[in-house]
Scaffold this active site. Structure first.
Site, PDB file in Angstrom:
ATOM      1  N   HIS A  41       0.763  -1.094  -0.074  1.00  0.00           N
ATOM      2  CA  HIS A  41       0.126  -0.001  -0.121  1.00  0.00           C
ATOM      3  C   HIS A  41       0.713   1.416  -0.149  1.00  0.00           C
ATOM      4  O   HIS A  41       0.292   2.095   0.432  1.00  0.00           O
ATOM      5  CB  HIS A  41      -0.944  -0.153   1.289  1.00  0.00           C
ATOM      6  CG  HIS A  41      -1.968  -0.976   0.822  1.00  0.00           C
ATOM      7  ND1 HIS A  41      -3.196  -0.871   0.251  1.00  0.00           N
ATOM      8  CD2 HIS A  41      -2.215  -2.275   1.458  1.00  0.00           C
ATOM      9  CE1 HIS A  41      -4.016  -2.018   0.250  1.00  0.00           C
ATOM     10  NE2 HIS A  41      -3.374  -3.039   1.097  1.00  0.00           N
ATOM     11  N   ASP A  43       2.658   1.758  -3.036  1.00  0.00           N
ATOM     12  CA  ASP A  43       2.757   2.370  -4.640  1.00  0.00           C
ATOM     13  C   ASP A  43       1.855   3.519  -4.798  1.00  0.00           C
ATOM     14  O   ASP A  43       2.325   4.543  -5.669  1.00  0.00           O
ATOM     15  CB  ASP A  43       2.466   1.144  -5.456  1.00  0.00           C
ATOM     16  CG  ASP A  43       1.303   0.234  -5.501  1.00  0.00           C
ATOM     17  OD1 ASP A  43       0.294   0.554  -4.530  1.00  0.00           O
ATOM     18  OD2 ASP A  43       1.110  -0.471  -6.308  1.00  0.00           O
ATOM     19  N   GLY A 139      -3.969 -12.450  -3.770  1.00  0.00           N
ATOM     20  CA  GLY A 139      -3.228 -11.509  -3.689  1.00  0.00           C
ATOM     21  C   GLY A 139      -1.760 -11.631  -4.506  1.00  0.00           C
ATOM     22  O   GLY A 139      -0.659 -11.105  -4.146  1.00  0.00           O
ATOM     23  N   LEU A 140      -1.930 -12.553  -5.577  1.00  0.00           N
ATOM     24  CA  LEU A 140      -0.797 -12.612  -6.337  1.00  0.00           C
ATOM     25  C   LEU A 140      -0.715 -12.147  -7.686  1.00  0.00           C
ATOM     26  O   LEU A 140      -0.024 -12.438  -8.575  1.00  0.00           O
ATOM     27  CB  LEU A 140      -0.453 -14.085  -6.419  1.00  0.00           C
ATOM     28  CG  LEU A 140      -0.494 -15.049  -5.148  1.00  0.00           C
ATOM     29  CD1 LEU A 140      -0.185 -16.752  -5.652  1.00  0.00           C
ATOM     30  CD2 LEU A 140       0.641 -14.434  -4.305  1.00  0.00           C
ATOM     31  N   SER A 142      -3.451 -12.018 -10.180  1.00  0.00           N
ATOM     32  CA  SER A 142      -3.633 -12.671 -11.397  1.00  0.00           C
ATOM     33  C   SER A 142      -4.466 -11.909 -12.145  1.00  0.00           C
ATOM     34  O   SER A 142      -4.123 -11.769 -13.436  1.00  0.00           O
ATOM     35  CB  SER A 142      -4.693 -13.975 -11.049  1.00  0.00           C
ATOM     36  OG  SER A 142      -5.686 -13.214 -10.186  1.00  0.00           O
ATOM     37  N   SER A 143      -4.910 -10.581 -11.739  1.00  0.00           N
ATOM     38  CA  SER A 143      -5.460  -9.571 -12.726  1.00  0.00           C
ATOM     39  C   SER A 143      -4.490  -8.990 -13.430  1.00  0.00           C
ATOM     40  O   SER A 143      -4.683  -8.654 -14.668  1.00  0.00           O
ATOM     41  CB  SER A 143      -6.421  -8.644 -11.842  1.00  0.00           C
ATOM     42  OG  SER A 143      -5.936  -8.006 -10.850  1.00  0.00           O
ATOM     43  N   GLU A 175      -7.443  -1.443 -15.509  1.00  0.00           N
ATOM     44  CA  GLU A 175      -7.675  -1.673 -14.214  1.00  0.00           C
ATOM     45  C   GLU A 175      -8.764  -0.655 -13.625  1.00  0.00           C
ATOM     46  O   GLU A 175     -10.016  -0.956 -12.830  1.00  0.00           O
ATOM     47  CB  GLU A 175      -6.839  -2.200 -13.114  1.00  0.00           C
ATOM     48  CG  GLU A 175      -7.347  -2.817 -12.009  1.00  0.00           C
ATOM     49  CD  GLU A 175      -6.679  -3.978 -11.637  1.00  0.00           C
ATOM     50  OE1 GLU A 175      -5.947  -4.623 -12.331  1.00  0.00           O
ATOM     51  OE2 GLU A 175      -7.096  -4.737 -10.575  1.00  0.00           O
ATOM     52  N   ASP A 187       1.661  -3.743  -9.673  1.00  0.00           N
ATOM     53  CA  ASP A 187       1.719  -5.120 -10.108  1.00  0.00           C
ATOM     54  C   ASP A 187       1.843  -5.109 -11.518  1.00  0.00           C
ATOM     55  O   ASP A 187       2.808  -5.974 -12.245  1.00  0.00           O
ATOM     56  CB  ASP A 187       0.237  -5.306  -9.785  1.00  0.00           C
ATOM     57  CG  ASP A 187      -0.209  -5.503  -8.478  1.00  0.00           C
ATOM     58  OD1 ASP A 187       0.750  -5.527  -7.610  1.00  0.00           O
ATOM     59  OD2 ASP A 187      -1.354  -5.463  -8.236  1.00  0.00           O
ATOM     60  N   TYR A 237     -10.066  -1.271  -0.630  1.00  0.00           N
ATOM     61  CA  TYR A 237      -8.878  -0.805  -1.254  1.00  0.00           C
ATOM     62  C   TYR A 237      -9.174   0.451  -1.663  1.00  0.00           C
ATOM     63  O   TYR A 237      -8.166   1.571  -1.286  1.00  0.00           O
ATOM     64  CB  TYR A 237      -8.530  -1.578  -2.402  1.00  0.00           C
ATOM     65  CG  TYR A 237      -7.368  -1.439  -3.138  1.00  0.00           C
ATOM     66  CD1 TYR A 237      -6.055  -1.988  -2.604  1.00  0.00           C
ATOM     67  CD2 TYR A 237      -7.336  -0.415  -4.089  1.00  0.00           C
ATOM     68  CE1 TYR A 237      -4.788  -1.533  -3.221  1.00  0.00           C
ATOM     69  CE2 TYR A 237      -6.176   0.014  -4.524  1.00  0.00           C
ATOM     70  CZ  TYR A 237      -5.002  -0.557  -4.323  1.00  0.00           C
ATOM     71  OH  TYR A 237      -3.505  -0.295  -4.958  1.00  0.00           O
TER      72      TYR A 237
HETATM   73  C1  GLA Z   1      -2.993  -4.483  -4.796  1.00  0.00           C
HETATM   74  C2  GLA Z   1      -2.708  -3.282  -5.956  1.00  0.00           C
HETATM   75  C3  GLA Z   1      -1.297  -2.781  -5.702  1.00  0.00           C
HETATM   76  C4  GLA Z   1      -1.007  -2.408  -4.544  1.00  0.00           C
HETATM   77  C5  GLA Z   1      -1.191  -3.356  -3.360  1.00  0.00           C
HETATM   78  C6  GLA Z   1      -1.045  -3.221  -2.185  1.00  0.00           C
HETATM   79  O1  GLA Z   1      -2.089  -5.454  -5.290  1.00  0.00           O
HETATM   80  O2  GLA Z   1      -3.064  -3.768  -7.345  1.00  0.00           O
HETATM   81  O3  GLA Z   1      -1.195  -1.610  -6.734  1.00  0.00           O
HETATM   82  O4  GLA Z   1      -1.373  -1.095  -3.993  1.00  0.00           O
HETATM   83  O5  GLA Z   1      -2.696  -3.936  -3.431  1.00  0.00           O
HETATM   84  O6  GLA Z   1       0.387  -3.126  -1.736  1.00  0.00           O
END
Ligand code: GLA
Length: 407
Positions: A41, A43, A139-140, A142-143, A175, A187, A237
């Site tokens: 969190h 970026d 949380g990996l 995939s999107s 996105e 990401d 988020y």
């Molecule tokens: C998601 C978002 C990223 C980043 C993380 C948290 O993966 O796509 O841009 O903010 O959460 O670090």
């Protein structure tokens, strides 16, 4: 995913079951998932992140068509029902998102086609099949992997090119606009630009990067999936992002990246209590990210473990994006030695939640030679304490960024 002979044959077979055979060569765009070692969190606050690509991927297999339609199908559906799941015109400048909840996944495809078209790419008709060995919602990323793989497939089919960072920006736009998540740039950047064997230290303001070799001696990074997916994750988020932007406005800075610990102490009273906590997370996480990159470059395992634990606490208490299952799983990994009578050396030296939060995976620094025993112990304890089955557990190798190949 290794593109060995067996995988290529399996992908070709699935593709031809969907779209039929013809003489045109099939190609594939592969984009990896990612795990963020540190810098969660930060970026979208213009700060630092340190992600690395995984060797699990989203694959988009493709072949051009003679008309100007883009058709897309996912391989996890029944291959006997091969009507395209979604289709739209290759000139996607006026394309809008789908509303049908069952087809929402296609908004990643639509979004990338729309943004690339708007940026001047002349896309052509193409049949796309999506196939993945990367779990969704864990949380990996995939999107981002899906977006970048689709972007490569669409441009390559049309004979167009674009710089890897431009691709990352286009996919981030997709996105924001088509999936409604106001994500940062981490990401898509690591998915597009990673190098095998390295983590990517990224300054999310200047977009300067440094590839930091991952050399851990007798240790390894590992992922453990809670199996939990919270539906509210994307709305929470966007709320966190808004809270940070409000706090930055009150502190009169362009982004929280510009706030230091001293400043938070002296000017923090301008913020409400929640904002103070959010800012404290971002400020301390930025510092931890730089420290972690330094510790990684010097192979300092204990320091890395310590920083992972501090990051988890900060995400739990100040940023409030953890959940019960992530807390249980990370603690069990940290104290595995004490939980097992002959468990000496089992425990991870550090563990933390990764990604946006509210479910997904825990990242840990573990001993690969004790990994099987650790997984057995963690699986049993996690089930007992959370009532849930542990999902995937795997050791990590830093992989390459996205690429295209002939199938
Ligand atoms: C998601 C978002 C990223 C980043 C993380 C948290 O993966 O796509 O841009 O903010 O959460 O670090």
């Amino acid at each position: 995913m290794k593109l060995d002979a067996a995988t290529r044959a399996a992908l070709r077979e699935r593709y031809e079951a969907c779209f039929g055979k013809n003489r045109a060569r099939l190609r594939v765009a592969l984009a990896p998932g990612r795990v963020n070692l540190l810098g969660e969190h930060t970026d979208y606050n213009g700060g630092f992140v340190l992600p690395m690509a995984l060797d699990r991927h989203v694959a988009v297999i493709y072949r051009t068509r003679s008309d100007a339609q883009i058709r897309v199908h996912t391989a996890d559906r029944n291959p006997k029902h091969c009507d395209a799941d979604d289709s739209f015109a290759a000139d996607a400048r006026r394309l809008s998102p789908v509303r049908n909840a069952r087809k929402k996944w296609s908004n990643y495809v639509r979004g990338v086609a729309a943004v690339l078209s708007e940026r001047g790419a002349r896309l052509c008709g193409v049949d796309l099949l999506i196939w993945a060995d990367l779990p969704e919602g864990a949380g990996l990323s995939s999107s981002a992997a899906l977006e970048v793989a689709v972007g490569h497939a669409l441009l390559d089919a049309a004979g167009e090119k674009c710089d890897a960072q431009e691709m990352a920006f286009a996919c981030q736009q997709a996105e924001h606009r088509f999936a409604g998540v106001k994500c940062g740039i981490m990401d898509q950047t690591v998915v597009a630009r990673a190098q095998a064997g390295c983590a990517l230290l990224l300054d999310c303001r200047s977009i300067e990067t440094r590839h930091v070799p991952v050399k851990l001696g007798g240790w390894s990074f590992a992922l453990f999936d809670t199996g939990v997916r919270h539906k509210l994750a994307s709305s929470a988020y966007n709320i966190r992002r808004m809270e940070c932007e409000n706090a930055a406005r009150k502190l009169r800075v362009a982004a929280l990246r510009d706030v230091g610990l001293d400043e938070l102490r002296t000017r923090g009273s301008k913020l409400n209590v929640t904002e103070q906590r959010r800012v404290r997370h971002v400020v301390t996480e930025n510092l931890r990210t730089i420290q972690f990159a330094h510790a990684l470059a010097h192979g300092d395992i204990n320091e890395m473990g310590h920083l992972l634990n501090l990051s988890h606490e900060s995400l739990r208490k100040d940023y409030e994006v953890s959940c019960r299952e992530l807390d249980i799983l990370s603690s069990v990994i940290r104290i595995a030695d004490e939980l097992d009578k002959d468990g000496a050396g089992l425990a991870g030296v550090g563990a933390r939640m990764v990604g946006g939060g509210f479910g997904g995976c825990v990242l840990a620094l573990v001993r690969p030679d004790r990994f099987e025993a650790l997984v057995d112990l963690v699986r049993e304890r996690y089930r007992r304490l959370s009532g849930l089955q542990l999902g995937l557990a795997m050791l990590l190798q830093p992989g390459d960024g996205a690429r295209v190949a002939t199938l």
